[in-house]
Design a protein around this motif. Structure first.
Motif, mmCIF file in Angstrom:
data_model
loop_
_atom_site.group_PDB
_atom_site.id
_atom_site.type_symbol
_atom_site.label_atom_id
_atom_site.label_comp_id
_atom_site.label_asym_id
_atom_site.label_seq_id
_atom_site.Cartn_x
_atom_site.Cartn_y
_atom_site.Cartn_z
ATOM 1 N N ARG A 116 10.181 -101.868 -14.059
ATOM 2 C CA ARG A 116 9.971 -100.720 -14.951
ATOM 3 C C ARG A 116 11.270 -99.968 -15.210
ATOM 4 O O ARG A 116 11.542 -99.541 -16.335
ATOM 5 N N ALA A 117 12.071 -99.791 -14.169
ATOM 6 C CA ALA A 117 13.356 -99.107 -14.333
ATOM 7 C C ALA A 117 14.275 -99.904 -15.262
ATOM 8 O O ALA A 117 14.985 -99.338 -16.098
ATOM 9 N N ILE A 119 13.364 -101.986 -17.681
ATOM 10 C CA ILE A 119 12.859 -101.836 -19.054
ATOM 11 C C ILE A 119 13.286 -100.487 -19.621
ATOM 12 O O ILE A 119 13.810 -100.407 -20.738
ATOM 13 N N THR A 120 13.078 -99.420 -18.855
ATOM 14 C CA THR A 120 13.394 -98.069 -19.328
ATOM 15 C C THR A 120 14.872 -97.899 -19.637
ATOM 16 O O THR A 120 15.236 -97.389 -20.701
ATOM 17 N N HIS A 121 15.728 -98.297 -18.713
ATOM 18 C CA HIS A 121 17.158 -97.999 -18.833
ATOM 19 C C HIS A 121 17.975 -99.061 -19.554
ATOM 20 O O HIS A 121 19.059 -98.766 -20.052
ATOM 21 N N ALA A 124 14.654 -101.101 -23.214
ATOM 22 C CA ALA A 124 14.032 -100.233 -24.222
ATOM 23 C C ALA A 124 14.845 -98.974 -24.498
ATOM 24 O O ALA A 124 14.370 -98.087 -25.224
ATOM 25 N N ASN A 125 16.028 -98.882 -23.976
ATOM 26 C CA ASN A 125 16.852 -97.693 -24.183
ATOM 27 C C ASN A 125 17.411 -97.702 -25.606
ATOM 28 O O ASN A 125 18.170 -98.605 -25.967
ATOM 29 N N TYR A 134 19.947 -96.955 -14.598
ATOM 30 C CA TYR A 134 19.124 -97.886 -13.818
ATOM 31 C C TYR A 134 19.427 -97.745 -12.324
ATOM 32 O O TYR A 134 18.525 -97.641 -11.499
ATOM 33 N N GLN A 137 17.941 -94.676 -10.488
ATOM 34 C CA GLN A 137 16.495 -94.568 -10.283
ATOM 35 C C GLN A 137 16.116 -95.308 -8.998
ATOM 36 O O GLN A 137 16.355 -96.504 -8.868
#
Length: 143
Positions: A116-117, A119-121, A124-125, A134, A137
């Motif tokens: 998830r981290a 993907i987020t950083h 999908a950033n 990343y 987190q």
């Protein structure tokens, strides 16, 4: 499951996590053996056209065996892994785990968090990959 620290292993930067039976902390000898083993199995060079030089290491200090999962990000969206184990009283003898296990449910909770981290950083950033975000987190959960 606790985040223990970030560690530089040559050109690699990894997040080190520790897992031990309830009420116990991961022994320092297991954590240090995990980092030494991770440094041996991580590919070189750390940073290349298909690698970012970042990943995570799980040191599982179980009653019978010590397990170490060394994971790194490659090919943009792939997590690669090497799983090692050793007798609980000899963590310095970590060697490739003799089965095709991927990890226990508690170890996989870290993998899920790290996915998830990532993907987020990174994936999908909207501003492009944020490797520092990343790495900042960290997962901590009482599992």
């Amino acid at each position: 499951m606790n985040f223990l620290r970030s560690a530089a292993l040559g050109d690699w930067v990894v997040k080190l996590y520790g897992l031990a039976p309830r009420g116990r902390a991961v022994r320092a000898t297991v954590a240090e053996a995990a980092l030494a083993a991770a440094q041996r199995v991580l590919p070189t060079p750390a940073i290349s056209s298909d690698r970012y030089g970042v990943g995570f290491v799980i040191a599982h200090d179980a009653p019978r065996l010590c397990y170490v999962l060394t994971c790194w990000w490659a090919e943009e969206n792939e997590v690669h892994q090497r799983m090692l184990s050793a007798p609980a009283d000899r963590p310095e003898q970590l060697a490739p785990h003799p089965s095709d296990a991927v990890g226990c449910v508690w170890e996989l909770s870290v993998t899920d968090f790290e996915r998830r981290a990532w993907i987020t950083h990174v994936l999908a950033n909207p501003n492009g990959p944020d490797i520092d975000g990343y790495l900042a987190q960290e997962y901590c959960d009482d599992v």
